[in-house]
Design a protein around this motif. Structure first.
Motif, PDB file in Angstrom:
ATOM      1  N   HIS A   3       0.768   0.388 -11.665  1.00 25.31           N
ATOM      2  CA  HIS A   3       1.180  -0.264 -12.300  1.00 25.31           C
ATOM      3  C   HIS A   3       2.518  -1.482 -11.217  1.00 25.31           C
ATOM      4  CE1 HIS A   3      -0.687  -0.243 -15.911  1.00 25.31           C
ATOM      5  NE2 HIS A   3      -0.889   1.505 -16.129  1.00 25.31           N
ATOM      6  N   ALA A   4       3.204  -1.426 -10.545  1.00 21.35           N
ATOM      7  CA  ALA A   4       3.634  -1.684 -10.557  1.00 21.35           C
ATOM      8  C   ALA A   4       2.910  -2.723  -9.422  1.00 21.35           C
ATOM      9  CB  ALA A   4       5.198  -0.181  -9.046  1.00 21.35           C
ATOM     10  N   GLY A   5       1.890  -2.895  -8.788  1.00 17.87           N
ATOM     11  CA  GLY A   5       1.497  -3.787  -7.746  1.00 17.87           C
ATOM     12  C   GLY A   5       0.791  -3.435  -7.039  1.00 17.87           C
ATOM     13  N   ALA A   6       1.218  -2.368  -6.360  1.00 15.63           N
ATOM     14  CA  ALA A   6       0.336  -0.979  -5.073  1.00 15.63           C
ATOM     15  C   ALA A   6      -0.555  -1.283  -5.392  1.00 15.63           C
ATOM     16  CB  ALA A   6       1.652  -0.441  -4.832  1.00 15.63           C
ATOM     17  N   ALA A   7      -1.617  -1.023  -4.171  1.00 16.33           N
ATOM     18  CA  ALA A   7      -2.979  -0.437  -4.062  1.00 16.33           C
ATOM     19  C   ALA A   7      -2.721   0.926  -3.466  1.00 16.33           C
ATOM     20  CB  ALA A   7      -3.894  -1.184  -2.887  1.00 16.33           C
ATOM     21  N   VAL A   8      -3.386   1.862  -4.290  1.00 23.73           N
ATOM     22  CA  VAL A   8      -2.518   3.761  -3.616  1.00 23.73           C
ATOM     23  C   VAL A   8      -3.555   4.045  -3.086  1.00 23.73           C
ATOM     24  CG1 VAL A   8      -1.760   5.385  -5.029  1.00 23.73           C
ATOM     25  CG2 VAL A   8      -0.812   3.000  -5.951  1.00 23.73           C
TER      26      VAL A   8
ATOM     27  N   ILE B  20       4.336   5.730   2.540  1.00 24.47           N
ATOM     28  CA  ILE B  20       3.128   6.764   2.405  1.00 24.47           C
ATOM     29  C   ILE B  20       4.436   8.431   1.924  1.00 24.47           C
ATOM     30  CG2 ILE B  20       4.375   8.084   5.031  1.00 24.47           C
ATOM     31  CD1 ILE B  20       1.528   8.989   5.303  1.00 24.47           C
ATOM     32  N   MET B  21       3.555   9.196   1.344  1.00 25.88           N
ATOM     33  CA  MET B  21       4.657   9.981  -0.131  1.00 25.88           C
ATOM     34  C   MET B  21       3.406  11.454   0.188  1.00 25.88           C
ATOM     35  SD  MET B  21       4.332   8.426  -3.632  1.00 25.88           S
ATOM     36  CE  MET B  21       5.513   9.873  -3.445  1.00 25.88           C
ATOM     37  N   GLY B  22       4.254  12.207   0.130  1.00 26.05           N
ATOM     38  CA  GLY B  22       3.105  13.770  -0.220  1.00 26.05           C
ATOM     39  C   GLY B  22       4.376  14.405  -1.018  1.00 26.05           C
TER      40      GLY B  22
ATOM     41  N   LEU C   1       1.026  -1.478   0.254  1.00 23.77           N
ATOM     42  CA  LEU C   1      -0.191  -0.031  -0.031  1.00 23.77           C
ATOM     43  C   LEU C   1       0.764   0.800   0.129  1.00 23.77           C
ATOM     44  CD1 LEU C   1      -2.515   1.455   0.546  1.00 23.77           C
ATOM     45  CD2 LEU C   1      -2.370   1.204   3.021  1.00 23.77           C
ATOM     46  N   VAL C   2       0.293   1.967  -1.231  1.00 24.00           N
ATOM     47  CA  VAL C   2       1.307   2.926  -0.932  1.00 24.00           C
ATOM     48  C   VAL C   2      -0.156   4.237  -1.032  1.00 24.00           C
ATOM     49  CG1 VAL C   2       2.716   5.342  -2.547  1.00 24.00           C
ATOM     50  CG2 VAL C   2       3.153   2.824  -2.066  1.00 24.00           C
ATOM     51  N   VAL C   3       0.467   5.592   0.581  1.00 23.41           N
ATOM     52  CA  VAL C   3      -0.689   6.144   0.627  1.00 23.41           C
ATOM     53  C   VAL C   3      -0.009   7.540   0.108  1.00 23.41           C
ATOM     54  CG1 VAL C   3      -2.061   7.669   2.350  1.00 23.41           C
ATOM     55  CG2 VAL C   3      -1.364   4.776   2.409  1.00 23.41           C
ATOM     56  N   MET C   4      -0.770   8.372  -0.856  1.00 21.84           N
ATOM     57  CA  MET C   4      -0.140   9.428  -1.084  1.00 21.84           C
ATOM     58  C   MET C   4      -0.888  10.510  -0.607  1.00 21.84           C
ATOM     59  SD  MET C   4       0.809   8.182  -5.440  1.00 21.84           S
ATOM     60  CE  MET C   4       1.383   9.900  -5.489  1.00 21.84           C
ATOM     61  N   VAL C   5      -0.672  11.169  -0.383  1.00 23.54           N
ATOM     62  CA  VAL C   5      -1.530  12.708   0.594  1.00 23.54           C
ATOM     63  C   VAL C   5      -0.876  13.814  -0.071  1.00 23.54           C
ATOM     64  CG1 VAL C   5      -1.842  14.033   3.122  1.00 23.54           C
ATOM     65  CG2 VAL C   5      -0.618  11.806   2.690  1.00 23.54           C
TER      66      VAL C   5
END
Length: 656
Positions: free
Chosen positions: A452-457, A508-510, A422-426
């Motif tokens: 596309h890399a297979g993560a849930a975003v 997490i990123m933003g 899971l990648v969370v984008m704030v």
């Protein structure tokens, strides 16, 4: 009767940048989001392909409603409603139709031209507003003046050496031309800078501020300029945009809201001076007069958009539509252009299945149909998008978008997708939002590549976001980093509990305020395996004197915390990541920091402070500064480099 929006798009470009054969074999029904999901591809290849998206800007519908002008890659184009696209000439700014049907464009940042006539201004043209009387109002910015955060946090180019600043010396100004006359008429607004304006019957309606920096945008006033006299109609502690003078000259409207303005409509009686809200309609971002009795409007609605027609006397909504997608416009806000009859509208339209295209719709219905195929070769990159909702700590419903690329769009373990990274984008703002779009652009357009890399975003819209009314947007005021971060973390818990996300592989990123929440989250929890801070705030204390918008942003979002007082400094430090490095060390979340060297909205010192604080505390970190860049990266080489570093960081951190 012929429906003017029943137009066939131009022939698509034949080549998928990644795999034309694969794209050709796919079902292309844009209403089926499950079939639209693409197979997994290398995320860097996807990012590189998305860098080729062509965005139609400054979309303007001809007064007769039979053709549309726009700017594509620095060239003005005209497209007919049956999809015939023709290049007109260089255009480095806005393009507008004149009431007589001629096309007005900006061949260079300081020139405007129409059929054999060309004139120059001393500054950079930001907007053109044609009058009905053979005049045009020009809103321009002085060389060296500050752009706002929506314009990359840079200055208007100025080659003077040395570069000298004095208070009130670098402004946004107004001037007007008689078409055919190369001499501009300056509109004198002593000590004021102009952020937005309208023009009718040689009167100007302007959103202004005494502060010439973007901080002034947070303390605006609405001014009417007539016969050399300036009359202030309205002052507010909120923000204003899209001033519009009515035909007949008695009334005007303007949008009042928060930050990058999405809000309610104010109506001003120019005779009595009375200013009041016009009805209950909210989250309006653009509007215009159809006649002296009615207005068209558009704006945000949840993660989509809405629009329609409004009674200008009492605010009754005469028609309203909603759509799952995004209408592109100035400052990234929904905007459209209507014809003279008030029946057809044109805009830059995109949806989760459709890349950005020029599109038209019946104004009162909002069923957008593309008339270009600028990005048809990219359609195979679409990922599955769904709106997901969870509950905040206090029971408030919170929502966001979830992007995945499972085989059939399924996100539940029983269908084989299973818990995934899971990648969370704030998002930034904080009063901004993630909307339903083909490839969400913020944070270096990495949402779709990471899917596309297979993560849930997860793209969360915590309290403070646009699209759910002013109460929701204002809920973050004085609470930065508190309830909004709790909303984001609750979204992570929700996806873990429902089996979508692997709790051991979460990042997490933003960007901008999203970068702040990312760094702040690292001091509050150890649940993240990796973090990426892009153009973020790390210290509200230094931000309060270094940022070009802090003098407006801080009093608003920090509820008046004054850095000149001990109490104010204490409050700002209490919510600043750099002052909690020991907690970050305990969480031990590896943190990548990316920043533009010339960013004036969140100056690079913010990144350097975070890097020093984290490295001194023993947190695994890396700082990357990009020369010539502002608040967001624009140079292709830098965007590629940043994408490689982010994907490498998440991979090395065990997330991907």
């Amino acid at each position: 009767m012929t429906d003017p929006t029943d137009a066939r798009p131009a022939a698509p470009r034949p080549t998928d940048p990644l795999d034309a054969r694969q794209a050709a074999s796919r079902t292309t029904d844009p209403t089926d989001v499950h079939q639209a999901a693409a197979p997994t591809r290398d995320p860097l290849d996807v990012h590189q392909a998305l860098a080729g998206v062509r965005y139609p800007e400054s979309v303007s519908l001809h007064p007769d409603g039979d053709r549309v002008a726009c700017v594509i890659d620095g060239v003005a184009h005209v497209v007919t409603l049956d999809g015939v696209l023709e290049a007109v000439g260089d255009c480095q700014g806005p393009v507008r139709w004149l009431p007589d049907g001629r096309l007005l464009r900006t061949p260079s940042p300081s020139e405007l031209a129409v059929e054999g006539w060309r004139a120059r201004v001393d500054g950079e043209i930001e907007d053109l507003i044609p009058g009905e009387d053979g005049t045009v109002l020009v809103r321009l910015a002085d060389p060296g003046s500050d752009r706002d955060g929506s314009h990359l946090g840079l200055r208007v180019p100025d080659e003077s050496d040395p570069f000298v600043l004095t208070p009130g010396g670098r402004l946004r100004r107004l001037a007007w031309f008689e078409l055919g006359d190369d001499r501009p008429h300056e509109i004198v607004l002593p000590g004021l800078t102009v952020w937005d304006a309208d023009w009718r019957d040689r009167r100007a309606l302007a959103v202004t501020s005494e502060d010439e920096t973007p901080a002034g945008y947070y303390r605006p006033r609405l001014d009417l300029v007539e016969d050399g006299e300036v009359r202030t109609l309205h002052r507010t502690s909120w923000q204003l945009s899209r001033p519009r003078l009515a035909p007949g000259g008695r009334t005007a409207v303007v949008v009042e809201g928060l930050s990058i303005v999405s809000g309610r409509v104010l109506r001003a009686d120019l005779v009595t001076g009375e200013v009041a809200y016009l009805g209950e309609l909210d989250d309006v971002t653009d509007l215009g007069w159809l006649d002296d009795q009615t207005l068209w409007f558009t704006g945000w609605s949840g993660t989509g958009v809405h629009g329609g027609v409004l009674d200008a006397a009492d605010g009754r909504v005469l028609s309203r539509w909603t759509a799952r997608g995004t209408l592109g416009g100035r400052d990234g806000q929904p905007s459209l252009s209507a014809d003279r009859a008030g029946t057809v509208a044109a805009a830059c339209w995109e949806s989760p299945e459709l890349p950005p295209e020029v599109a038209v719709a019946v104004l009162g219905e909002g069923e957008w149909r593309p008339v270009t195929a600028l990005n048809a070769g990219l359609a195979g990159l679409a990922v599955h998008q769904e709106e997901t909702t969870w509950t905040g700590r206090d029971g408030l419903p919170i929502s966001g978008l979830l992007l995945t690329t499972p085989e059939h769009g399924d996100t539940t373990p029983e269908h084989g997708a299973g818990p995934r990274p899971l990648v969370v984008m704030v998002h930034g703002g904080p009063t901004w939002l993630w909307s339903s779009s083909f490839a969400p652009a913020e944070s270096n357009q990495l949402a779709v590549p990471l899917a596309h890399a297979g993560a849930a975003v997860l793209l969360p819209n915590p309290r403070g976001s646009s699209g759910r009314g002013q109460d929701y947007a204002r809920a973050v005021i004085g609470q930065a980093g508190e309830a909004d971060l709790d909303d984001v973390l609750a979204g992570v818990d929700h996806l873990v509990a429902t089996g979508v996300a692997d709790p051991d592989r979460v990042a997490i990123m933003g960007l901008s305020y999203g970068g702040y929440l990312t760094a702040w989250a690292v001091t509050r929890t150890d649940r993240f395996r990796a973090a990426v801070v892009m153009s973020g705030v790390s210290d509200w204390l230094s931000f309060s004197t270094a940022s070009n918008l802090a003098g407006g942003f801080d009093p608003l979002y920090h509820a008046g915390a004054d850095p000149a007082t001990a109490e104010g400094r204490e409050r700002l430090a209490a919510r600043s990541p750099v002052h909690h490095a020991a907690k970050a060390a305990k969480a031990a979340t590896p943190t990548l920091i990316l920043h533009g060297e010339r960013d004036r909205t969140t100056p690079p010192g913010q990144a350097e402070q975070l890097y020093r604080a984290w490295s001194a505390a023993g947190v695994s970190t890396q700082l990357v500064l990009y020369p010539r860049e502002g608040h967001e990266l624009v140079e292709p080489a830098h965007r590629r480099d940043a994408a490689q570093r982010v994907i490498g960081w998440l991979t090395g951190g065990g997330v991907l």
